[in-house]
Design a protein around this motif. Structure first.
Motif, short mmCIF file in Angstrom:
data_model
loop_
_atom_site.label_atom_id
_atom_site.label_comp_id
_atom_site.label_asym_id
_atom_site.label_seq_id
_atom_site.Cartn_x
_atom_site.Cartn_y
_atom_site.Cartn_z
N ILE A 44 0.84 -1.20 0.00
CA ILE A 44 0.00 0.00 0.00
C ILE A 44 0.88 1.25 0.00
CG2 ILE A 44 -1.53 1.31 1.55
CD1 ILE A 44 -3.01 -1.33 2.02
N GLU A 45 1.96 1.18 0.76
CA GLU A 45 2.83 2.36 0.84
C GLU A 45 3.43 2.67 -0.54
OE1 GLU A 45 4.22 2.59 5.48
OE2 GLU A 45 5.46 1.42 4.09
N HIS A 90 -13.65 11.67 5.18
CA HIS A 90 -13.05 10.33 5.37
C HIS A 90 -12.56 10.12 6.83
CE1 HIS A 90 -11.05 6.69 4.15
NE2 HIS A 90 -9.99 7.09 4.91
N TYR A 91 -11.83 11.22 7.30
CA TYR A 91 -11.35 11.11 8.68
C TYR A 91 -12.48 11.02 9.68
CZ TYR A 91 -6.45 11.83 7.31
OH TYR A 91 -5.22 11.68 6.77
N SER A 92 -13.56 11.79 9.42
CA SER A 92 -14.72 11.79 10.33
C SER A 92 -15.30 10.37 10.41
CB SER A 92 -15.79 12.77 9.84
OG SER A 92 -15.31 14.06 9.93
N LYS A 93 -15.43 9.82 9.22
CA LYS A 93 -16.00 8.46 9.18
C LYS A 93 -15.10 7.46 9.94
CE LYS A 93 -18.45 5.72 5.85
NZ LYS A 93 -18.46 5.30 4.45
N PHE A 94 -13.80 7.65 9.69
CA PHE A 94 -12.84 6.76 10.38
C PHE A 94 -12.95 6.91 11.91
CE2 PHE A 94 -8.63 5.95 12.22
CZ PHE A 94 -8.42 4.62 11.80
N GLN A 138 -6.42 2.68 4.45
CA GLN A 138 -6.01 1.25 4.59
C GLN A 138 -4.64 1.15 5.26
OE1 GLN A 138 -6.06 -0.88 0.88
NE2 GLN A 138 -8.31 -0.91 0.80
N LYS A 139 -3.74 2.05 4.83
CA LYS A 139 -2.38 2.02 5.38
C LYS A 139 -2.41 2.28 6.89
CE LYS A 139 1.37 4.92 5.99
NZ LYS A 139 1.88 6.25 5.79
N ASN A 140 -3.25 3.29 7.27
CA ASN A 140 -3.33 3.60 8.70
C ASN A 140 -3.86 2.42 9.50
OD1 ASN A 140 -2.29 6.12 8.32
ND2 ASN A 140 -4.27 7.14 8.22
N GLU A 141 -4.92 1.82 8.88
CA GLU A 141 -5.48 0.66 9.60
C GLU A 141 -4.43 -0.45 9.75
OE1 GLU A 141 -9.11 -0.82 7.93
OE2 GLU A 141 -10.20 1.02 8.43
N ASN A 165 -4.75 10.80 16.48
CA ASN A 165 -4.01 11.22 15.29
C ASN A 165 -4.96 11.69 14.20
OD1 ASN A 165 -1.55 10.68 16.33
ND2 ASN A 165 -1.34 8.62 15.41
N THR A 166 -5.99 10.88 13.97
CA THR A 166 -6.95 11.18 12.92
C THR A 166 -7.63 12.52 13.21
OG1 THR A 166 -7.28 8.81 12.72
CG2 THR A 166 -8.88 10.21 11.62
#
Ligand code: ATP
Length: 981
Positions: free
Chosen positions: A294-295, A344-348, A670-673, A625-626
């Motif tokens: 992913i990176e 996206h961040y909110s949803k996360f 995905q990378k963060n997860e 972080n998010t």
């Protein structure tokens, strides 16, 4: 003493009664041949006890009974009576006049004797004859034709005649008696000496044996006095040490159990941890792979994005010449992308918060579960501890047998004293299922403590042992004496299928084959029922003839007496004690197992909790972080908006966000997860590694401890084995060898020496006893008995030896007397013999001489006779008349020397010439003062010189009659005789 009357009837020719009265002096009996004169001689001999029918001129004794004649019938009995004048008391009959008589009955056998008409024994008659002197001398009755026998007799026979005259028979009898005594004394002495010799031979080894036995007893007693005290001390000391070691071993065993269960737990945990770590590492590697992918995607996208971004910035900065529309469009593009990112961040954030919430709930649940498991584990731990404590108490109870009677306990402790005779208590030998324990125990009650032995002899030995050691009382069942009991068949059949009937009690217990008889003796006729109601019905069915017991232990006895009710659940119950110990022993391992499972669960849940905590932290960091990124983006968005507003006041219409931005956003999320997950895993791997370390440390520590404790315990076990052997040996020595219980030994023996000195002394005494070898303890008494017997026999020997000397002296004395008397008599007889001989022969010489002058005691007597002018030495060569003269000379010489009271001479002068007949008759007259003569004669010379004459005739042919005759009549009678001749 004088013979004053002869009466006879039925004796030989005396068919009619004949009576001859005498008045001393010289009495002549004359008559024709065969008239019965000599029968008078025979009659006198017969009464005086003659037993020889030959001497009485017959073929049998019955020949003396009158046999009948032509005119007179035979008679059935012979009787002769002699009457004596005893006024001089020559005989010890206490009468002046007394009679002796003898009767023989034809066909009856046997003889009857009488003294004064009273029945007497032949022996009594002989004594009178002896006393009177009539039968003392062989010269008192000289039968017809026997006078020459005196001259012709052997020197020994002649010696006997001289001895009679000398009166040595009394001394000879005494000497014979003394010789018999001497023989018996010598025999006894020989026997005694033989026994003494034997005893001396026996005594030599016996004394050694007895000495050895005494030393043995002495040393054994010394050994006992020390060794028993030492055994008591040892038993005390080693029992305590044994208890201490048992405690240590048991405590160590518990520790070992604990450590082993911990070790197994740690091993499981470590293994699980390792597995978990391995899985996590694999998962992390996987995640890392995905993350890298992913990176790289993100990197590509970011390159592209940054080019677009650069252009947009260049436009907005005016670096690149752009129109306002282009600028507005760029701003819109930027805003749209920022907006997408913010959304996206909110949803996360939203989903992360939900995840955190869910995980927090799970964590709380997990903590509650862990708490529940910990408290359950503590409960189990407490249960294990209390079970172990109870088990220890019950086992001590069992081991010390505190619930047994004193006597039973004593015998069990001292069972070695009875060897194979001891079998065990009833309780040890009979086993049953838990279900039936109450019923069986209720029936057997105190009999459970009875001791089973092989025979009544062992039981008696055990009872004596208890008495000697004051060890209490016990009851014994000898197997050889008891008889099995059983129910009658019809009763067994009646019970089958009955409700509530379980079995016969003997069918519900287990015993070894050897004890089946014991089982049937105790339980063979007892019925087991389900309940008391059922028992009641069964008892009635069996007409109250059997004992019924219920499973609860209620009992209906023979005859109907019922006992039962609520039972105390006490520990005194022997069967329950065993049962309780067994159930606790079963329970402990399952408790430990449950506890271990709980501990494992606790570890598992704790791990889970750790996982949850670390993922929660991760999620919380991610969320923060998010949020931070989102806030920055919101600021950026606001800046861009202000910028856009400066270009245009128109409402913002977002242009479509570029695909790259959307793609980038998606990959970034995905990378963060992935990164978060990877961090969670890495953190968990690290923490697992950290967790493992103390486990590993503790595991090796436990292994070290286990090694140390195991080593210590095996040392304890070895020592305990040694001590138990010492205890067994000491106990065995005490009971088997010394027949003592520990209790009585403790009461009666105290160790006064220092223990090591005592031990050394005991060992040296044992060695000394061993060196003595085989010992016979009976030898002491035997030796004493033999010594006593030996000493007695020695005394006996001395006494016998003295007695022998005394007898020999007496014999010597008597020999002297005999020799003196013989010498004296020979001298007197010789004087008279020569005188009578010379008178008869008118000269010559005659004497008697010893055949062996050197042995007067035994020598024979020779007659040396020399009628005038003759020198014939052999007596046999003399004529019949000469022999008669020599014999008559000797007869008169002896009578003169030693007078006898009565002398019957049957025709002794028959062969003499007339002149010598006269001399013969004159000698009779010269001797008549001291001797009464009855002479049977045919000779005129004799008749003329007697004091009284009796004539014998047979008037009726065959029957003799006597009458007093005058000399002239007598001459006629003689003429008749001469004419007959
Ligand atoms: P002699 O002068 O010849 O010696 P005597 O007178 O001494 O004779 P005895 O010898 O005393 O005679 O007696 C013998 C007689 O006794 C014989 O006639 C004999 O038959 C008789 N006689 C012996 N025994 C019996 C008898 N049992 N029964 C009948 N007569 C008997």
């Amino acid at each position: 003493m004088k013979l004053i009357k002869v009466e006879a009837q039925g004796f030989k020719s005396f068919a009619d009664r004949v009576v001859l009265n005498f008045d001393g002096g010289v009495v002549g009996i004359v008559g024709p041949n065969g008239s019965g004169k000599s029968n008078i001689n025979d009659a006198i001999k017969w009464v005086l006890g003659e037993q020889s029918f030959k001497a009485l001129r017959g073929d049998s004794m019955e020949d003396v009974i009158f046999a009948g004649s032509k005119t007179v019938k035979e008679l059935d009995q012979a009787e002769v009576i002699l009457t004596f004048d005893n006024s001089d008391r020559a005989v010890s009959v206490p009468h002046d006049i007394f009679t002796i008589s003898r009767v023989l009955k034809r066909g009856k056998g046997g003889n009857e004797y009488y003294i004064n008409g009273e029945h007497a024994r032949a022996k009594d008659i002989k004594e009178i004859a002896m006393e009177s002197g009539i039968s003392k001398s062989s010269l008192a009755i000289i039968s017809q034709g026997t006078i020459s026998d005196i001259a012709e007799a052997s020197p020994e026979h002649r010696r006997a005649i001289i001895e009679e005259a000398a009166g040595t028979s009394k001394y000879k009898d005494r000497k014979a008696e003394a010789k018999r005594k001497l023989d018996s004394t010598e025999e006894a002495l020989d026997k005694v000496r033989t026994i003494i010799d034997e005893l001396e031979k026996r005594l030599i080894p016996l004394r050694k044996q007895a000495e050895k036995a005494k030393i043995f007893i002495e040393k054994s007693e010394e050994l006992k006095s020390i060794e028993v005290g030492l055994l008591v001390e040892d038993l005390q000391f080693f029992s305590e040490k044994n208890s201490f070691l048992s405690k240590e071993i048991s405590e160590n065993s518990e520790k070992i159990n604990d450590l082993e269960s911990k070790l197994s737990l740690f091993t499981t945990t470590i293994n699980e941890n390792n597995n978990q770590k391995l899985n996590l590492e694999q998962e992390a590697d996987q995640l890392q792979l995905e993350l890298s992918k992913i990176e790289s995607e993100i990197h590509q996208l970011e390159l592209r994005q940054s080019k677009i971004e650069q252009r947009r910035q260049d436009i907005l900065n005016g670096t690149i010449q752009a129109t306002t529309e282009e600028k507005i469009d760029s701003l819109k593009q930027e805003l749209s992308e920022t907006r997408t990112k913010i959304d996206h961040y909110s949803k996360f954030e939203e989903t992360t918060e939900q995840t955190i919430k869910d995980n927090t709930i799970s964590l709380n649940n997990l903590e509650r579960e862990i708490f529940r498991i910990i408290s359950e584990k503590n409960d189990k731990n407490n249960n294990i501890n209390s079970a172990r404590t109870k088990l220890a108490v019950l086992e001590e109870h069992k081991q010390k047998r505190t619930n047994l009677y004193k006597g039973t306990r004593t015998i069990i402790e001292s069972k070695d004293a009875f060897g194979k005779g001891f079998k065990g208590t009833v309780f040890d030998l009979i086993k049953t299922e838990t279900e039936f324990a109450s019923a069986i125990e209720s029936v057997l009650k105190s009999a459970l403590q009875h001791i089973v032995v092989d025979t009544p002899e062992t039981a008696v030995k055990a009872v004596n042992f208890l008495k000697e050691n004051r060890g209490g009382q016990a009851t014994f069942i000898p197997l050889s004496s008891i008889q099995p009991k059983e129910m009658r068949n019809e009763h067994k059949v009646a019970l089958q299928g009955q409700k509530g009937f379980i079995a016969i009690a003997s069918e519900l217990v287990k015993v070894d084959k050897e004890f089946e008889k014991l089982r049937d003796f105790l339980l063979g006729n007892i019925v087991v029922a389900q309940t008391i109601d059922g028992a009641n019905k069964l008892s009635k069915l069996l007409q109250l003839r059997y004992m019924i017991v219920t499973l609860d232990g209620d009992i209906i006895r023979v005859g109907g007496v019922i006992s039962g009710g609520q039972k105390n659940d006490n520990d005194d119950s022997l069967m329950k004690l065993e049962e309780n110990i067994a159930s606790i022993k079963n329970l402990i391992p399952s408790l430990i197992e449950t506890k271990q499972k709980l501990e494992q669960q606790e570890v598992e849940l704790s791990n889970k909790k750790q996982d949850l905590i670390s993922s929660l932290t991760e999620w919380r960091n991610e969320l923060a972080n998010t949020k931070e990124k989102r806030i920055k983006l919101v600021d950026k968005y606001d800046q861009l908006r202000i910028q856009l507003d400066s270009f245009s006041k128109e409402a913002l219409e977002f242009s479509k966000t570029s695909d790259i931005a959307v793609e980038l956003m998606k990959f970034t999320t995905q990378k963060n997860e992935l990164a978060a997950n990877l961090r969670i895993k890495r953190t968990r791997i690290t923490s697992l590694g950290n967790e493992l370390l103390p486990y590993l440390n503790q595991k090796s520590e436990i292994e070290q401890q286990l090694y140390t404790i195991n080593k210590e315990n095996s040392g304890y076990e070895t020592e305990k084995n040694k001590i138990e052997m010492i205890l067994r040996e000491s106990q065995k020595r005490l009971t088997e060898y010394y027949q003592l219980t520990l209790e009585s030994a403790r009461e009666n023996y105290k160790l006064e020496l220092e223990i090591n000195n005592a031990r050394e002394l005991v060992q040296s005494l044992k060695n000394e006893l061993k060196l003595l070898g085989n010992v016979n303890p009976d030898s002491i008494q035997e030796c004493e008995e033999v010594e006593e017997r030996y000493n007695n026999l020695k005394e006996n020997e001395e006494e016998l030896s003295q007695a022998k000397d005394t007898i020999l002296e007496a014999i010597n004395e008597m020999d002297k007397i005999i020799v003196n008397k013989i010498q004296e008599t020979v001298k007197i007889v010789n004087d008279e013999f020569r005188y009578v001989f010379q008178s008869m022969f008118g000269g010559g010489d005659a004497r008697i001489e010893y055949s062996d002058p050197h042995n007067i005691l035994e020598t024979g007597i020779e007659i040396i006779a020399q009628p005038p002018g003759k020198s014939v030495k052999n007596l046999k060569l003399f004529s019949g008349g000469e022999k008669a003269i020599i014999a008559i000379s000797l007869l008169f010489a002896i009578i003169k020397a030693k007078p006898i009271p009565l002398c019957i001479l049957d025709e002794v002068e028959a062969a003499l010439d007339e002149a010598n007949v006269i001399r013969y008759a004159e000698f009779l007259q010269s001797l008549k003062d001291k001797t009464q003569f009855i002479v049977i004669t045919h000779r005129h010379g004799t008749m003329t010189k007697v004091d009284h004459l009796f004539g014998a005739t047979m008037q009726k042919r065959g029957v003799t009659s006597f009458f007093s005759v005058e000399l002239s009549k007598a001459k006629e009678l003689i003429k008749e005789v001469e004419e007959q001749n």
